[in-house]
Design a protein around this motif. Structure first.
Motif, mmCIF file in Angstrom:
data_model
loop_
_atom_site.group_PDB
_atom_site.id
_atom_site.type_symbol
_atom_site.label_atom_id
_atom_site.label_comp_id
_atom_site.label_asym_id
_atom_site.label_seq_id
_atom_site.Cartn_x
_atom_site.Cartn_y
_atom_site.Cartn_z
ATOM 1 N N ASN A 13 41.415 38.131 18.059
ATOM 2 C CA ASN A 13 41.714 38.846 16.858
ATOM 3 C C ASN A 13 41.741 37.701 15.612
ATOM 4 O O ASN A 13 40.725 37.032 15.428
ATOM 5 N N ASP A 14 42.486 38.053 14.496
ATOM 6 C CA ASP A 14 42.222 37.281 13.379
ATOM 7 C C ASP A 14 43.576 36.401 13.121
ATOM 8 O O ASP A 14 43.860 35.844 12.041
ATOM 9 N N PHE A 15 44.264 36.036 14.028
ATOM 10 C CA PHE A 15 45.409 35.102 13.916
ATOM 11 C C PHE A 15 44.731 33.763 13.758
ATOM 12 O O PHE A 15 43.698 33.258 14.037
ATOM 13 N N GLN A 16 45.487 32.958 13.081
ATOM 14 C CA GLN A 16 45.476 31.520 12.491
ATOM 15 C C GLN A 16 46.130 30.756 13.687
ATOM 16 O O GLN A 16 47.191 31.148 14.170
ATOM 17 N N ALA A 17 45.770 29.431 13.662
ATOM 18 C CA ALA A 17 46.129 28.792 14.803
ATOM 19 C C ALA A 17 47.767 28.621 14.522
ATOM 20 O O ALA A 17 48.527 28.699 15.537
ATOM 21 N N LYS A 18 48.276 28.331 13.105
ATOM 22 C CA LYS A 18 49.490 28.126 12.876
ATOM 23 C C LYS A 18 50.550 29.333 13.510
ATOM 24 O O LYS A 18 51.482 29.103 13.855
ATOM 25 N N GLU A 19 49.740 30.612 13.379
ATOM 26 C CA GLU A 19 50.763 31.720 13.763
ATOM 27 C C GLU A 19 50.840 31.860 15.196
ATOM 28 O O GLU A 19 51.663 32.655 15.714
ATOM 29 N N THR A 20 50.085 31.201 16.038
ATOM 30 C CA THR A 20 50.402 31.042 17.378
ATOM 31 C C THR A 20 51.629 30.294 17.955
ATOM 32 O O THR A 20 51.753 30.198 18.998
ATOM 33 N N LEU A 21 51.782 29.440 16.999
ATOM 34 C CA LEU A 21 52.547 28.233 17.447
ATOM 35 C C LEU A 21 54.148 28.743 17.942
ATOM 36 O O LEU A 21 54.499 28.109 19.084
ATOM 37 N N ALA A 22 54.846 29.805 17.427
ATOM 38 C CA ALA A 22 56.005 30.356 17.978
ATOM 39 C C ALA A 22 55.821 30.621 19.548
ATOM 40 O O ALA A 22 56.602 30.495 20.328
ATOM 41 N N THR A 23 54.830 31.282 19.926
ATOM 42 C CA THR A 23 54.568 31.751 21.245
ATOM 43 C C THR A 23 54.190 30.426 22.075
ATOM 44 O O THR A 23 54.859 30.561 23.113
ATOM 45 N N LEU A 24 53.576 29.611 21.645
ATOM 46 C CA LEU A 24 53.251 28.493 22.531
ATOM 47 C C LEU A 24 54.427 27.680 22.861
ATOM 48 O O LEU A 24 54.844 27.213 23.826
ATOM 49 N N GLN A 25 55.449 27.262 21.573
ATOM 50 C CA GLN A 25 56.666 26.992 22.001
ATOM 51 C C GLN A 25 57.673 27.474 22.783
ATOM 52 O O GLN A 25 58.089 27.007 23.582
ATOM 53 N N HIS A 26 57.552 28.875 22.681
ATOM 54 C CA HIS A 26 58.369 29.727 23.563
ATOM 55 C C HIS A 26 57.891 29.759 24.992
ATOM 56 O O HIS A 26 58.798 29.349 26.095
ATOM 57 N N VAL A 27 56.413 29.566 25.341
ATOM 58 C CA VAL A 27 56.319 29.369 26.929
ATOM 59 C C VAL A 27 56.567 27.992 27.150
ATOM 60 O O VAL A 27 56.982 27.701 28.250
ATOM 61 N N ARG A 28 56.585 26.791 26.414
ATOM 62 C CA ARG A 28 56.889 25.667 26.571
ATOM 63 C C ARG A 28 58.276 25.533 26.937
ATOM 64 O O ARG A 28 58.817 24.784 28.183
ATOM 65 N N ALA A 29 59.248 26.198 26.439
ATOM 66 C CA ALA A 29 60.607 26.171 26.658
ATOM 67 C C ALA A 29 60.910 26.913 27.939
ATOM 68 O O ALA A 29 61.785 26.585 28.724
ATOM 69 N N LEU A 30 60.140 28.203 28.220
ATOM 70 C CA LEU A 30 60.422 28.752 29.411
ATOM 71 C C LEU A 30 59.918 27.711 30.583
ATOM 72 O O LEU A 30 60.476 27.581 31.727
ATOM 73 N N LEU A 31 58.826 27.072 30.493
ATOM 74 C CA LEU A 31 58.441 26.195 31.419
ATOM 75 C C LEU A 31 59.435 25.016 31.699
ATOM 76 O O LEU A 31 59.707 24.914 33.062
ATOM 77 N N ALA A 32 60.146 24.619 30.744
ATOM 78 C CA ALA A 32 61.046 23.517 31.001
ATOM 79 C C ALA A 32 62.245 23.986 31.755
ATOM 80 O O ALA A 32 63.153 23.373 32.434
ATOM 81 N N GLU A 33 62.647 25.166 31.431
ATOM 82 C CA GLU A 33 63.774 26.007 31.871
ATOM 83 C C GLU A 33 63.788 26.322 33.237
ATOM 84 O O GLU A 33 64.647 26.288 34.211
#
Length: 211
Positions: A13-33
């Motif tokens: 869609n029309d997301f900007q890269a910075k707008e995806t950061l929160a989702t990426l960080q959430h996935v990283r946290a779930l992986l670590a947990e």
């Protein structure tokens, strides 16, 4: 053997890269947990704003494959499905002294990170020639980009042929281009590398999304 996972995603869609950061960080946290602390780093590319590159570490390639085959994969990665299209993933060995991405000789704190994939022509002659040229070129690269390290490693999971991956650190994309132009003049092997020994090159310049 610790491995670096390199994942390329296309933003939907029309997301900007910075707008995806929160989702990426959430996935990283779930992986670590729940699975393993991959210490992932997230990058956009100067060449294509819709491309996101993720770098993360795993204790072994088998550990990552086990996660990808598990039921919990959907629970952890599901948040990304509406935002990204998966393009490809690859693995290369890290130095034995570091599982953490920040501790394995990758120039990830540079203003711009050069990420290159070199596709070697089939045959030992081309592989051997490439290794010799890279060994000479690396000295020039490290001298030019210091204090940033240069990282080179062979892809572990090629479907066919062989692929060598290089990461280098730069002040700007233009600085990388300037070094390549100089190297072609001073290094005959580097000048003729692509035509003689490679099937192709993919080259990206990465910018840290968390900066």
């Amino acid at each position: 053997m610790p491995v670096l996972e390199i994942t390329l995603l296309r933003i939907k869609n029309d997301f900007q890269a910075k707008e995806t950061l929160a989702t990426l960080q959430h996935v990283r946290a779930l992986l670590a947990e729940k699975i393993h602390p991959t210490k992932s780093r997230f990058f956009s590319t100067l060449e294509d704003p819709s491309l996101v590159v993720i770098l993360g570490s795993w204790p072994t390639i088998e550990a990552h494959h086990k996660f990808l085959d598990s039921q919990v994969k959907g629970e952890i990665l599901g948040a990304q499905e509406g935002i990204f299209t998966f393009l490809k993933g690859l693995h290369v060995p890290l130095r034995e002294d570091g599982e953490k991405v920040d501790n394995c000789g990758l120039p990830l704190n540079a203003n711009v990170v050069g990420f290159e994939e070199f596709y070697i022509k089939p045959g030992e002659r081309h592989r051997s020639a490439y290794k010799d040229i890279f060994a000479r070129t690396r000295l020039s690269l490290e001298e030019y980009t210091k204090p940033n390290p240069a990282f080179g490693s062979w892809r572990m999971d090629c479907i066919e042929g062989e692929e060598h991956v290089i990461f280098s650190g730069w002040k700007s994309k233009g600085e990388h281009r300037k070094w390549m132009e100089r190297e072609k003049v001073q290094n005959e092997g580097f000048k003729n590398l692509e035509g003689e020994h490679l099937m192709g090159i993919e080259r990206w310049h990465l910018v840290d999304l968390e900066k």
